[in-house]
Design a protein around this motif. Structure first.
Motif, mmCIF file in Angstrom:
data_model
loop_
_atom_site.group_PDB
_atom_site.id
_atom_site.type_symbol
_atom_site.label_atom_id
_atom_site.label_comp_id
_atom_site.label_asym_id
_atom_site.label_seq_id
_atom_site.Cartn_x
_atom_site.Cartn_y
_atom_site.Cartn_z
ATOM 1 N N ASN A 178 14.606 18.148 -65.970
ATOM 2 C CA ASN A 178 13.539 17.228 -65.580
ATOM 3 C C ASN A 178 12.136 17.776 -65.836
ATOM 4 N N GLY A 179 12.049 18.728 -66.740
ATOM 5 C CA GLY A 179 10.739 19.129 -67.248
ATOM 6 C C GLY A 179 9.991 20.231 -66.515
ATOM 7 N N ASP A 194 3.407 19.498 -65.256
ATOM 8 C CA ASP A 194 2.992 18.589 -66.313
ATOM 9 C C ASP A 194 3.552 17.214 -65.930
ATOM 10 N N SER A 250 13.360 11.212 -62.296
ATOM 11 C CA SER A 250 13.232 12.626 -61.914
ATOM 12 C C SER A 250 12.823 12.758 -60.453
ATOM 13 N N SER A 275 3.247 14.390 -67.060
ATOM 14 C CA SER A 275 3.717 13.451 -68.087
ATOM 15 C C SER A 275 5.238 13.573 -68.262
ATOM 16 N N LYS A 276 5.781 14.721 -67.763
ATOM 17 C CA LYS A 276 7.232 14.909 -67.920
ATOM 18 C C LYS A 276 8.015 14.360 -66.727
#
Ligand code: PHE
Length: 468
Positions: free
Chosen positions: A57-58, A230, A238, A232-233
């Motif tokens: 999930n970034g 971040d 998520s 945007s991720k």
């Protein structure tokens, strides 16, 4: 009452001789509860699941949402669950019903208790499969199998294990048998005491792995992945996964903590105990992340490799570091025991309920539950090989059980429990039980549970359903 008595004889050191006036016994029971609850909380969720879902999930933004969920949802809710268990003095469905009755509300609240018992049972069905991977890796590590292997070879070693249904089923069946034997025979007290030594040892091993990660030259990349958000991720899905994981890692809305709470003596401060468990659990997860991601980057692996992440990254480290064979073997032993103490807490509510309802022995209850559990675990074990392509809504059987429990049953159960403890139960009762006093701290808890927790859960849900 029989259910409660039967759970007591299950071997926690809270026995019939424990009297509230006995200082020494009180201390030992408090310790026993803390150990059992910490043993329940710390497990595969911290070391296996947290790193892999963080990778999927970034990273940073996901971790931030997870930490926020622990703080504003997990910890206040854990206090509520322990409180309901302790005041209700029965298995989760009956504890909920009895508190509802005390508050003059409907006994339908027992559904929330049931949902927890069922969630715990369902989680256990896949948990035993992953615990099986860990047990199987004890001998793989001890055989110096990781030494001198390239990351690709270690990766295919793991793939080899996954693709072998017989091997997966053998190990998961063994884990089921050990779990049910321990719960059925009620020999938990020794295990709980062992947790006292083993958990710190596990922590030391993880710190050693963090130390190794520092030598990879990619430590800061790992730190930045974990802590540099971040946004945007961060998808709405998520956020739901982060919320679900806060429940999973603290063993909430699964009957486990409520059942263990029913063993807690009145004199113990629920608030303090909960904060301790919350902190230890979070620290272990973050350390696991710090150990794993630098290894991921140093070896050009994918952070989003999925459920196999720790079974590939850590063996690479064990293969390269000095004394790696010993550290690796000990690591998988400790991880397996950490998984076992969590597994025990997942099945305990079902056993307590069956014994309470049908007045059968614990052993019989375990045997009955064992069959159902084993059947479900076959579904999860085969999700990694024979049934890999059998998908419903794009999910394998394993993914589905995981999603249903962590992302649906637990957050919804938590929502109901927040409403129950902050709106239905009388203030006098919560003030009396929680150990937060009647001042600011209590009001913070009440406000959080009344508004913040439910609103956050609802927003995350609606967002994930793309309604807002
Ligand atoms: N908290 C455990 C872990 O992190 C998992 C668990 C979930 C235990 C639900 C009990 C109930 O591994």
């Amino acid at each position: 009452m029989s259910g409660r008595n039967s759970t007591l004889t299950a071997g926690s050191s809270l026995d019939a001789t424990a009297t509230p006036s006995s200082g020494r016994l009180q201390w030992s029971t408090r310790l026993s509860f803390i150990l059992a609850a910490t043993g329940s909380a710390i497990g595969l969720g911290n070391i296996w699941k947290f790193p892999y879902i963080t990778g999927e999930n970034g990273g940073g933004a996901f971790v931030l949402v997870y930490l926020a969920c622990i703080l504003v949802i997990g910890i206040p809710l854990m206090m509520a669950e322990i409180m309901i268990g302790r005041r209700g003095q029965q298995s989760p469905p009956n504890a909920m019903a009895s508190l509802a009755k005390e508050a003059g509300s409907t006994s339908l609240w027992k559904i929330v208790g049931w949902s927890g018992v069922i969630a715990g049972f369902l989680i256990l069905s896949f948990y035993t499969v992953i615990a099986g991977w860990s047990v199987s890796y004890i001998s793989v590590a001890a055989d110096t199998t990781f030494v001198g292997k390239s990351p690709a070879e270690i990766g295919s070693m793991f793939e080899g294990m996954l693709s072998d249904p017989t091997r997966l089923l053998t190990w998961s069946t063994l884990v089921i048998l050990i779990t049910l034997f321990i719960v059925g025979k009620g020999v938990k007290s020794g295990l709980e005491k062992a947790v006292n030594i083993l958990m710190p040892c596990l922590l030391v091993l993880i710190v050693i792995m963090v130390g190794y990660a520092m030598t990879t030259g990619h430590f800061m990349q790992g730190v930045s992945f974990l802590f540099n958000p971040d946004f945007s991720k961060l998808s709405s899905e998520s956020m739901l996964i982060a919320l679900g994981h806060a429940f999973f890692t603290l063993s909430l809305a699964s009957g486990a903590i409520m059942t263990y709470g029913s063993y807690l003596p009145k004199s113990v401060s629920i608030a303090k105990t909960t904060i301790y468990i919350g902190i230890v659990d979070t620290v272990v997860a973050l350390l696991a992340g710090l150990a794993i991601f630098p290894i991921v980057f140093a070896n050009n692996l994918e952070p989003s490799a999925g459920p196999g992440l720790i079974f590939v990254t850590l063996p690479i480290a064990f293969g390269q570091m000095p004394l790696g064979t010993i550290v690796g073997t000990l690591f998988f032993i400790m991880l397996s025991i950490a998984a076992l103490t969590s597994a025990i807490s997942m099945i305990e509510p079902s056993v307590a309920r069956l014994v309470e309802k049908f007045k059968i022995s614990r052993f019989k209850a375990c045997t009955l539950l064992g069959f159902g559990l084993w059947l479900l675990s076959v579904g999860s074990a085969l999700s990694f090989n024979l049934w890999k392509e059998e998908k419903l809504f794009g999910k394998t059987f394993f993914d589905m059980v995981d999603h249903l429990t962590a992302n649906l049953m637990m957050p919804l159960g938590g929502l109901a429990m927040a409403i129950f403890s902050a709106w239905i139960i009388h203030k006098k009762v919560t003030q009396e039980e929680l150990g937060l006093g009647k001042g600011v701290m209590y009001n913070v808890w009440l406000f959080t549970m009344r508004f913040i927790t439910p609103i956050c859960i609802v927003i995350v849900f609606l967002n994930a359903l793309k309604i807002i």
